[in-house]
Scaffold this motif. Structure first.
Motif, PDB file in Angstrom:
ATOM      1  N   GLY A 216       9.928   3.154   8.881  1.00 41.29           N
ATOM      2  CA  GLY A 216       9.620   1.740   8.741  1.00 41.29           C
ATOM      3  C   GLY A 216       9.056   1.089   9.991  1.00 41.29           C
ATOM      4  N   PHE A 217       8.832   1.867  11.041  1.00 44.95           N
ATOM      5  CA  PHE A 217       8.340   1.299  12.293  1.00 44.95           C
ATOM      6  C   PHE A 217       6.887   0.846  12.175  1.00 44.95           C
ATOM      7  CE2 PHE A 217       6.936   1.579  16.804  1.00 44.95           C
ATOM      8  CZ  PHE A 217       7.834   0.658  17.330  1.00 44.95           C
ATOM      9  N   ASN A 218       6.163   1.400  11.205  1.00 41.74           N
ATOM     10  CA  ASN A 218       4.762   0.994  11.014  1.00 41.74           C
ATOM     11  C   ASN A 218       4.665  -0.485  10.637  1.00 41.74           C
ATOM     12  OD1 ASN A 218       6.071   1.789   8.577  1.00 41.74           O
ATOM     13  ND2 ASN A 218       4.109   1.823   7.511  1.00 41.74           N
ATOM     14  N   GLU A 219       5.646  -1.002   9.919  1.00 36.16           N
ATOM     15  CA  GLU A 219       5.644  -2.422   9.568  1.00 36.16           C
ATOM     16  C   GLU A 219       5.876  -3.285  10.807  1.00 36.16           C
ATOM     17  OE1 GLU A 219       7.520  -5.447   6.180  1.00 36.16           O
ATOM     18  OE2 GLU A 219       8.348  -3.437   6.436  1.00 36.16           O
ATOM     19  N   VAL A 220       6.723  -2.812  11.698  1.00 33.12           N
ATOM     20  CA  VAL A 220       6.947  -3.499  12.973  1.00 33.12           C
ATOM     21  C   VAL A 220       5.647  -3.578  13.768  1.00 33.12           C
ATOM     22  CG1 VAL A 220       8.113  -3.352  15.214  1.00 33.12           C
ATOM     23  CG2 VAL A 220       9.382  -2.853  13.112  1.00 33.12           C
ATOM     24  N   GLU A 221       4.959  -2.451  13.860  1.00 38.28           N
ATOM     25  CA  GLU A 221       3.712  -2.405  14.616  1.00 38.28           C
ATOM     26  C   GLU A 221       2.662  -3.336  14.024  1.00 38.28           C
ATOM     27  OE1 GLU A 221       3.452   1.978  16.578  1.00 38.28           O
ATOM     28  OE2 GLU A 221       3.333   1.929  14.393  1.00 38.28           O
ATOM     29  N   GLU A 222       2.665  -3.479  12.699  1.00 35.90           N
ATOM     30  CA  GLU A 222       1.710  -4.377  12.052  1.00 35.90           C
ATOM     31  C   GLU A 222       1.966  -5.830  12.458  1.00 35.90           C
ATOM     32  OE1 GLU A 222      -1.400  -5.897  10.086  1.00 35.90           O
ATOM     33  OE2 GLU A 222      -0.998  -3.758  10.446  1.00 35.90           O
ATOM     34  N   TYR A 223       3.232  -6.225  12.536  1.00 36.92           N
ATOM     35  CA  TYR A 223       3.553  -7.580  12.997  1.00 36.92           C
ATOM     36  C   TYR A 223       3.103  -7.777  14.445  1.00 36.92           C
ATOM     37  CZ  TYR A 223       6.205  -9.301   8.989  1.00 36.92           C
ATOM     38  OH  TYR A 223       6.561  -9.756   7.743  1.00 36.92           O
ATOM     39  N   TRP A 224       3.314  -6.769  15.270  1.00 42.28           N
ATOM     40  CA  TRP A 224       2.891  -6.882  16.662  1.00 42.28           C
ATOM     41  C   TRP A 224       1.375  -6.972  16.779  1.00 42.28           C
ATOM     42  CZ3 TRP A 224       6.813  -2.766  18.783  1.00 42.28           C
ATOM     43  CH2 TRP A 224       8.016  -3.402  19.085  1.00 42.28           C
ATOM     44  N   ARG A 225       0.661  -6.254  15.918  1.00 39.51           N
ATOM     45  CA  ARG A 225      -0.799  -6.362  15.941  1.00 39.51           C
ATOM     46  C   ARG A 225      -1.249  -7.781  15.583  1.00 39.51           C
ATOM     47  NH1 ARG A 225      -0.766  -0.795  14.195  1.00 39.51           N
ATOM     48  NH2 ARG A 225      -0.472  -1.421  12.009  1.00 39.51           N
ATOM     49  N   GLN A 226      -0.434  -8.465  14.791  1.00 40.87           N
ATOM     50  CA  GLN A 226      -0.730  -9.853  14.429  1.00 40.87           C
ATOM     51  C   GLN A 226      -0.202 -10.855  15.462  1.00 40.87           C
ATOM     52  OE1 GLN A 226       0.695 -10.613  10.414  1.00 40.87           O
ATOM     53  NE2 GLN A 226       0.026  -8.591   9.728  1.00 40.87           N
ATOM     54  N   LYS A 227       0.286 -10.341  16.595  1.00 38.93           N
ATOM     55  CA  LYS A 227       0.810 -11.170  17.687  1.00 38.93           C
ATOM     56  C   LYS A 227       2.029 -11.986  17.255  1.00 38.93           C
ATOM     57  CE  LYS A 227      -2.673  -9.815  20.215  1.00 38.93           C
ATOM     58  NZ  LYS A 227      -2.478  -8.791  21.284  1.00 38.93           N
ATOM     59  N   LYS A 228       2.868 -11.405  16.390  1.00 39.71           N
ATOM     60  CA  LYS A 228       4.068 -12.093  15.923  1.00 39.71           C
ATOM     61  C   LYS A 228       5.305 -11.519  16.600  1.00 39.71           C
ATOM     62  CE  LYS A 228       2.261 -13.421  11.375  1.00 39.71           C
ATOM     63  NZ  LYS A 228       2.462 -13.343   9.898  1.00 39.71           N
TER      64      LYS A 228
ATOM     65  N   SER B 225      10.978   5.847  23.845  1.00 46.37           N
ATOM     66  CA  SER B 225       9.660   6.359  24.243  1.00 46.37           C
ATOM     67  C   SER B 225       8.503   5.729  23.477  1.00 46.37           C
ATOM     68  CB  SER B 225       9.618   7.882  24.050  1.00 46.37           C
ATOM     69  OG  SER B 225       9.833   8.205  22.693  1.00 46.37           O
ATOM     70  N   VAL B 226       8.792   4.863  22.486  1.00 46.59           N
ATOM     71  CA  VAL B 226       7.696   4.280  21.718  1.00 46.59           C
ATOM     72  C   VAL B 226       7.164   3.035  22.421  1.00 46.59           C
ATOM     73  CG1 VAL B 226       8.643   5.129  19.545  1.00 46.59           C
ATOM     74  CG2 VAL B 226       9.196   2.805  20.289  1.00 46.59           C
ATOM     75  N   HIS B 227       5.959   2.648  22.031  1.00 48.33           N
ATOM     76  CA  HIS B 227       5.348   1.448  22.605  1.00 48.33           C
ATOM     77  C   HIS B 227       6.074   0.217  22.075  1.00 48.33           C
ATOM     78  CE1 HIS B 227       2.456  -1.173  24.364  1.00 48.33           C
ATOM     79  NE2 HIS B 227       1.962  -1.583  23.207  1.00 48.33           N
ATOM     80  N   ARG B 228       6.685  -0.560  22.960  1.00 51.82           N
ATOM     81  CA  ARG B 228       7.467  -1.728  22.550  1.00 51.82           C
ATOM     82  C   ARG B 228       7.034  -2.936  23.387  1.00 51.82           C
ATOM     83  NH1 ARG B 228      10.700   1.903  25.347  1.00 51.82           N
ATOM     84  NH2 ARG B 228      11.524   1.082  27.295  1.00 51.82           N
TER      85      ARG B 228
END
Length: 223
Positions: free
Chosen positions: A27-39, A59-62
């Motif tokens: 489910g981390f892909n949904e997190v990354e999508e929010y970050w791409r939207q600057k949320k 180790s993931v990009h956070r």
């Protein structure tokens, strides 16, 4: 002196886990999508699983995530370890330093930062979330993601995969070469649930998180 020794042992054990555990993120892909939207996002997890969660995301990009840690002595050790691992920290809890932590969180939110919190810490009761997770979501103006982690096996046949501490939260300690699964589940936001009242939505979130945590972890209290 003893606390310094405990920190050194704990830190190198943590590094060993980061290097040897096999991590699966769900489910981390949904997190990354929010970050791409600057949320911004609020991440909340049960206290018993925080070590496994940190290993999973170490180790993931956070980008721009701050963590809230209690002012207790144990919280001091955790904060010291995580700062060394490049996590940003805010100190405070529902019982101590709450006002100062909220002010720091407001500043962090203005800088576009997400926040992570153990929702039933630092002393429990287990599985019962504090109201602070909803307050954090209001401050950062973002969704809430419930995180849970599990040790699913060992990479080496016959090797023990985990330990459970006999503490109030039955704290989970993954062992070296274990397999760790970390799950990210979005809690429906107010608009998705058609709530117009903040108090009603808060009750929904707290009930949802408690029920989901109990469903996942109630077995750890069985003898």
């Amino acid at each position: 002196m003893l606390r310094n020794i405990a920190f050194i042992i704990g830190y190198y054990f943590y590094l060993l886990l980061v290097k040897t555990c096999k991590i699966r993120l769900v489910g981390f892909n949904e997190v990354e999508e929010y970050w791409r939207q600057k949320k911004n996002i609020v991440f909340c997890c049960p206290h018993n699983a925080i070590l496994a969660c940190f290993i999973g995301v170490d180790s993931v990009h956070r980008p721009n995530v701050v963590l809230i840690s209690s002012l207790s002595q144990d919280g001091e050790l955790v904060a010291k370890l995580l700062i060394k691992r490049r996590f940003e920290m805010i100190r405070g809890s529902s019982s101590r330093g709450a006002k100062k932590a909220l002010l720091e969180l407001q500043k962090a939110a203005k800088l576009g930062k997400s926040v992570g919190i153990a929702f039933d810490g630092p002393k429990g009761p287990p599985f019962v979330p504090k109201r602070g997770i909803v307050a954090c979501a209001r401050v950062v103006d973002g969704p809430i993601f419930f995180i849970h982690a599990h040790v699913t096996g060992s990479r080496i046949w016959g090797l023990k995969k985990e330990l459970r501490v006999n503490s109030w939260d039955r704290f989970l300690i993954p062992l070296p070469f274990s397999k760790v699964s970390v799950h990210f589940e979005k809690i429906p936001d107010k608009s998705e649930m058609n709530f117009t009242d903040d108090e009603q939505y808060e009750k929904f979130v707290l009930k949802k998180v408690e029920e989901r945590t109990t469903e996942l972890y109630k077995h750890i209290y069985k003898k």
